[in-house]
Design an enzyme around this catalytic site. Structure first.
Site, short mmCIF file in Angstrom:
data_model
loop_
_atom_site.label_atom_id
_atom_site.label_comp_id
_atom_site.label_asym_id
_atom_site.label_seq_id
_atom_site.Cartn_x
_atom_site.Cartn_y
_atom_site.Cartn_z
N ASP A 111 -16.02 -79.70 -0.93
CA ASP A 111 -17.24 -78.93 -1.15
C ASP A 111 -16.93 -77.43 -1.17
O ASP A 111 -17.48 -76.67 -1.96
CB ASP A 111 -18.28 -79.23 -0.06
N HIS A 169 -21.65 -84.08 3.78
CA HIS A 169 -20.77 -84.25 2.62
C HIS A 169 -21.40 -85.16 1.58
O HIS A 169 -20.75 -86.02 1.00
CB HIS A 169 -19.41 -84.79 3.10
#
Length: 355
Positions: free
Chosen positions: A191, A218
């Site tokens: 990310d 996530h």
């Protein structure tokens, strides 16, 4: 003639180290060959799921890391071939392949870091819930083996859905009486990698010099890039902020769609996984000031697991950092993700308790 100075061929001994250092420098990780040379000892790293789409390139990248002296590549099948292939690379790490349940213990024995990308990838139309049903059991079994064979190892959890698999691992380790919250990490580095790339591209900045903290979880809306804390600063309109946020949140889906049923984000994930494992190894090796965003047991928010900046030390987590000043947009997104994060964590805990 190319400007890369290829004619001044470097000596074989220095080549792998500089290659890895260049890789890490490109990612904004400060690491010099001399630091790697000061290591106190080598480290044993295992990749569980090493024959898979993430596991293969991740194993390759760990073979290039000068802090790794032993590399265990484990999977249910296919690992002897992958290990033979990777073992020919002229870097210091000794590579061994392990296949099937009977060899899992030997793969894990005395590991310092265990990277877990095992399980099935997301296919088009698959929800993270579908993934959960398959991967939850795989993660529980592998974590149980870690508890037996290397209970003090740092666990780098990549298997999705990370929001649930990290709580599952925690519960399994608690049952075995070896849970150390300092040693269990959900790898959210991809990310961060995506946020840095998208921010740099959008604002015409040098990618290697950009930093963007990403917090939360996530998956989807639980992924929150804190553009207000990004460096170097760049003025962005609300629309651009919203678009970049959504692109970071949907990065995995973007790749799944582009691969048209032929896979998910494997190469960028392997790179992000190798970056985070390297951070763990550098911290273990005594390097100070190693800070990464990662999903850990946390009291930063109301949920028991949360990703934020974490300072890593020799024993794992040293400090879990708070969120700092965030914008109104970020605060709203933070509030908005709590329900989903809570549910995902609860689901993982419930699954593990029923085992």
């Amino acid at each position: 003639k190319s400007g890369h100075g290829l004619s001044a061929s470097p000596t074989p001994q220095t080549l792998p180290r500089h290659t890895m250092a260049a890789l890490l420098r490109a990612a904004g990780v400060s690491r010099t060959a001399s630091k790697a040379m000061q290591q106190t000892r080598g480290y044993k790293v295992a990749v569980l799921g090493a024959a898979g789409g993430i596991g293969q390139p991740c194993g390759l990248l760990m073979k290039m890391n000068p802090l790794v002296t032993e590399l265990s590549l484990y999977d249910i099948a296919g690992t002897p071939g992958v290990a033979a292939d990777v073992s020919h690379i002229n870097t210091a790490a000794q590579v061994k392949g392990f296949a099937g349940d009977a060899e899992l213990g030997a793969a894990l024995k005395d590991c310092d870091v265990v990277i877990i990308p095992a399980g099935v990838p997301r296919k088009p139309g698959m929800t993270r819930d579908d993934l959960f049903k398959i991967n939850a059991g795989i993660v529980a079994g592998l974590t149980d083996a870690v508890a037996t064979h290397c209970p003090k190892a740092m666990i780098n959890m990549i298997s999705n859905p990370v929001n649930s698999t990290v709580p599952i691992a925690a519960e399994v380790l608690k049952k075995r009486g070896v849970y150390d919250p300092k040693k269990l990490f959900g790898v959210t580095t991809l990310d961060v990698v995506r946020a840095k790339t998208f921010y740099a591209e959008k604002n015409g900045l040098e990618t290697a010099k950009v930093d963007v903290p990403v917090v939360g979880g996530h998956a989807g809306i639980t992924i929150l890039p804190l553009w207000s804390q990004a460096t170097p600063k760049a003025a962005m309109t609300d629309d651009v902020i919203d678009a970049l946020t959504k692109r970071t949140q949907d990065g995995g889906t973007e790749v799944v769609a582009a691969k048209a049923g032929k896979g998910s984000a494997t190469l960028s994930m392997a790179y992000a996984g190798a970056l985070f494992a390297d951070a763990c190894l550098r911290a273990k090796n005594g390097e100070a000031g190693v800070v990464e965003c990662t999903y850990v047991e946390s009291s930063v928010t109301e949920v028991p697991f949360f990703a934020s900046k974490v300072t890593l030390g020799k024993e794992g987590v040293e400090t879990v950092h708070g969120l700092g000043d965030i914008s109104a947009y970020e605060q709203k997104a933070l509030d908005g993700m709590m329900g989903e994060l809570k549910d995902s964590i609860g689901k993982g805990v419930e699954f593990a308790k029923a085992l």
